[in-house]
Motif scaffolding. Structure first.
Motif, PDB file in Angstrom:
ATOM      1  N   PHE A  44       0.931  -1.221   0.104  1.00  0.00           N
ATOM      2  CA  PHE A  44      -0.053   0.250   0.128  1.00  0.00           C
ATOM      3  C   PHE A  44       0.923   1.099  -0.042  1.00  0.00           C
ATOM      4  O   PHE A  44       1.966   1.235   0.404  1.00  0.00           O
ATOM      5  CB  PHE A  44      -0.910   0.002   1.183  1.00  0.00           C
ATOM      6  CG  PHE A  44      -0.182   0.031   2.429  1.00  0.00           C
ATOM      7  CD1 PHE A  44       0.222   1.119   3.296  1.00  0.00           C
ATOM      8  CD2 PHE A  44       0.037  -1.220   3.285  1.00  0.00           C
ATOM      9  CE1 PHE A  44       0.546   1.065   4.422  1.00  0.00           C
ATOM     10  CE2 PHE A  44       0.506  -1.318   4.288  1.00  0.00           C
ATOM     11  CZ  PHE A  44       0.953   0.076   5.064  1.00  0.00           C
ATOM     12  N   MET A  45       0.277   2.349  -0.314  1.00  0.00           N
ATOM     13  CA  MET A  45       0.852   3.760  -0.236  1.00  0.00           C
ATOM     14  C   MET A  45       0.057   4.435   0.817  1.00  0.00           C
ATOM     15  O   MET A  45      -1.102   4.398   0.506  1.00  0.00           O
ATOM     16  CB  MET A  45       0.843   4.280  -1.693  1.00  0.00           C
ATOM     17  CG  MET A  45       1.648   5.536  -1.689  1.00  0.00           C
ATOM     18  SD  MET A  45       0.896   7.031  -1.353  1.00  0.00           S
ATOM     19  CE  MET A  45      -0.436   7.321  -2.624  1.00  0.00           C
ATOM     20  N   ALA A  46       0.812   5.209   1.495  1.00  0.00           N
ATOM     21  CA  ALA A  46      -0.137   6.188   2.315  1.00  0.00           C
ATOM     22  C   ALA A  46       0.617   7.546   2.599  1.00  0.00           C
ATOM     23  O   ALA A  46       1.694   7.500   2.288  1.00  0.00           O
ATOM     24  CB  ALA A  46      -0.307   5.416   3.918  1.00  0.00           C
ATOM     25  N   GLU A  47      -0.041   8.266   3.235  1.00  0.00           N
ATOM     26  CA  GLU A  47       0.588   9.598   3.637  1.00  0.00           C
ATOM     27  C   GLU A  47       0.199   9.960   5.132  1.00  0.00           C
ATOM     28  O   GLU A  47      -1.124   9.878   5.567  1.00  0.00           O
ATOM     29  CB  GLU A  47      -0.199  10.756   2.726  1.00  0.00           C
ATOM     30  CG  GLU A  47       0.588  12.143   3.104  1.00  0.00           C
ATOM     31  CD  GLU A  47      -0.104  13.130   2.215  1.00  0.00           C
ATOM     32  OE1 GLU A  47      -0.456  14.266   2.606  1.00  0.00           O
ATOM     33  OE2 GLU A  47      -0.214  12.882   1.014  1.00  0.00           O
ATOM     34  N   ALA A  48       1.304   9.936   5.862  1.00  0.00           N
ATOM     35  CA  ALA A  48       1.199  10.007   7.358  1.00  0.00           C
ATOM     36  C   ALA A  48       1.576  11.353   7.735  1.00  0.00           C
ATOM     37  O   ALA A  48       2.029  12.474   7.216  1.00  0.00           O
ATOM     38  CB  ALA A  48       1.932   9.049   8.089  1.00  0.00           C
ATOM     39  N   GLU A  49       1.092  11.859   9.114  1.00  0.00           N
ATOM     40  CA  GLU A  49       1.298  13.062   9.784  1.00  0.00           C
ATOM     41  C   GLU A  49       2.788  13.275   9.732  1.00  0.00           C
ATOM     42  O   GLU A  49       3.138  14.514  10.223  1.00  0.00           O
ATOM     43  CB  GLU A  49       0.461  13.137  10.967  1.00  0.00           C
ATOM     44  CG  GLU A  49       1.036  12.120  12.139  1.00  0.00           C
ATOM     45  CD  GLU A  49       0.086  12.274  13.259  1.00  0.00           C
ATOM     46  OE1 GLU A  49      -0.362  13.396  13.619  1.00  0.00           O
ATOM     47  OE2 GLU A  49      -0.285  11.257  13.953  1.00  0.00           O
ATOM     48  N   GLU A  50       3.770  12.312  10.021  1.00  0.00           N
ATOM     49  CA  GLU A  50       5.057  12.402  10.193  1.00  0.00           C
ATOM     50  C   GLU A  50       5.863  11.319   9.120  1.00  0.00           C
ATOM     51  O   GLU A  50       5.142  10.488   8.532  1.00  0.00           O
ATOM     52  CB  GLU A  50       5.583  12.111  11.677  1.00  0.00           C
ATOM     53  CG  GLU A  50       4.939  13.103  12.629  1.00  0.00           C
ATOM     54  CD  GLU A  50       5.483  13.004  14.122  1.00  0.00           C
ATOM     55  OE1 GLU A  50       6.599  12.608  14.275  1.00  0.00           O
ATOM     56  OE2 GLU A  50       4.626  13.045  14.804  1.00  0.00           O
ATOM     57  N   THR A  51       7.079  11.740   8.877  1.00  0.00           N
ATOM     58  CA  THR A  51       7.663  10.826   7.925  1.00  0.00           C
ATOM     59  C   THR A  51       7.936   9.645   8.794  1.00  0.00           C
ATOM     60  O   THR A  51       8.252   9.369  10.106  1.00  0.00           O
ATOM     61  CB  THR A  51       9.204  11.288   7.481  1.00  0.00           C
ATOM     62  OG1 THR A  51       9.905  11.821   8.826  1.00  0.00           O
ATOM     63  CG2 THR A  51       8.823  12.565   6.947  1.00  0.00           C
ATOM     64  N   VAL A  52       8.066   8.445   7.819  1.00  0.00           N
ATOM     65  CA  VAL A  52       8.749   7.095   8.634  1.00  0.00           C
ATOM     66  C   VAL A  52       9.722   6.601   7.973  1.00  0.00           C
ATOM     67  O   VAL A  52      10.145   7.143   6.793  1.00  0.00           O
ATOM     68  CB  VAL A  52       7.216   6.110   8.133  1.00  0.00           C
ATOM     69  CG1 VAL A  52       6.063   6.445   8.929  1.00  0.00           C
ATOM     70  CG2 VAL A  52       6.977   5.966   6.819  1.00  0.00           C
ATOM     71  N   LEU A  53      10.489   5.664   8.478  1.00  0.00           N
ATOM     72  CA  LEU A  53      11.872   5.444   8.119  1.00  0.00           C
ATOM     73  C   LEU A  53      11.982   4.381   7.238  1.00  0.00           C
ATOM     74  O   LEU A  53      11.156   3.247   7.456  1.00  0.00           O
ATOM     75  CB  LEU A  53      12.642   5.093   9.406  1.00  0.00           C
ATOM     76  CG  LEU A  53      14.157   4.955   9.528  1.00  0.00           C
ATOM     77  CD1 LEU A  53      14.637   6.321   9.306  1.00  0.00           C
ATOM     78  CD2 LEU A  53      14.678   4.245  10.902  1.00  0.00           C
ATOM     79  N   VAL A  54      12.791   4.434   6.116  1.00  0.00           N
ATOM     80  CA  VAL A  54      12.507   3.426   5.205  1.00  0.00           C
ATOM     81  C   VAL A  54      13.496   2.293   5.850  1.00  0.00           C
ATOM     82  O   VAL A  54      14.464   2.453   6.610  1.00  0.00           O
ATOM     83  CB  VAL A  54      13.381   4.003   3.830  1.00  0.00           C
ATOM     84  CG1 VAL A  54      13.676   2.801   3.053  1.00  0.00           C
ATOM     85  CG2 VAL A  54      12.538   4.970   3.166  1.00  0.00           C
ATOM     86  N   GLY A  55      12.814   0.967   5.526  1.00  0.00           N
ATOM     87  CA  GLY A  55      13.385  -0.243   6.260  1.00  0.00           C
ATOM     88  C   GLY A  55      12.555  -0.480   7.476  1.00  0.00           C
ATOM     89  O   GLY A  55      13.015  -1.785   7.884  1.00  0.00           O
ATOM     90  N   SER A  56      12.021   0.369   7.901  1.00  0.00           N
ATOM     91  CA  SER A  56      11.403  -0.210   9.314  1.00  0.00           C
ATOM     92  C   SER A  56      10.115  -1.150   9.132  1.00  0.00           C
ATOM     93  O   SER A  56       9.561  -0.925   8.083  1.00  0.00           O
ATOM     94  CB  SER A  56      10.879   1.277  10.079  1.00  0.00           C
ATOM     95  OG  SER A  56       9.907   1.796   9.369  1.00  0.00           O
TER      96      SER A  56
END
Length: 87
Positions: A44-56
């Motif tokens: 899925f693709m989403a947009e969050a209120e803060e960035t998330v870490l690639v690989g997490s």
């Protein structure tokens, strides 16, 4: 080597537009409000209120799928894409 006018086709699962509100629990245990942009059988693709870490690895409750664990494969600002992991 491919010429500049040649394109390489990348076979990927079909995606469906989706605008459901979700909560993403990130690698640090933060609960982030997010909105799905699209979903497929594989991710899925989403947009969050803060960035998330690639690989997490994140946990999210998806419509019609329930809770899944997913790996963040890319991030661009607040948008990110995930690969859903096997249960």
């Amino acid at each position: 080597m491919m010429a500049a006018t040649e394109y390489k086709h990348v076979d990927r699962p079909a995606r469906w537009d989706c605008t459901a509100d979700i909560t993403v629990v990130d690698h640090a245990g933060r609960e982030l409000f997010a909105r799905l942009g699209n979903i497929s059988d594989a991710g899925f693709m989403a947009e969050a209120e803060e960035t998330v870490l690639v690989g997490s690895i994140v946990s999210v409750e998806l419509p019609d799928r329930g809770e899944v664990r997913a790996e963040v494969r890319w991030s661009n600002g607040w948008r990110f894409g995930c690969l859903i992991l096997a249960a």
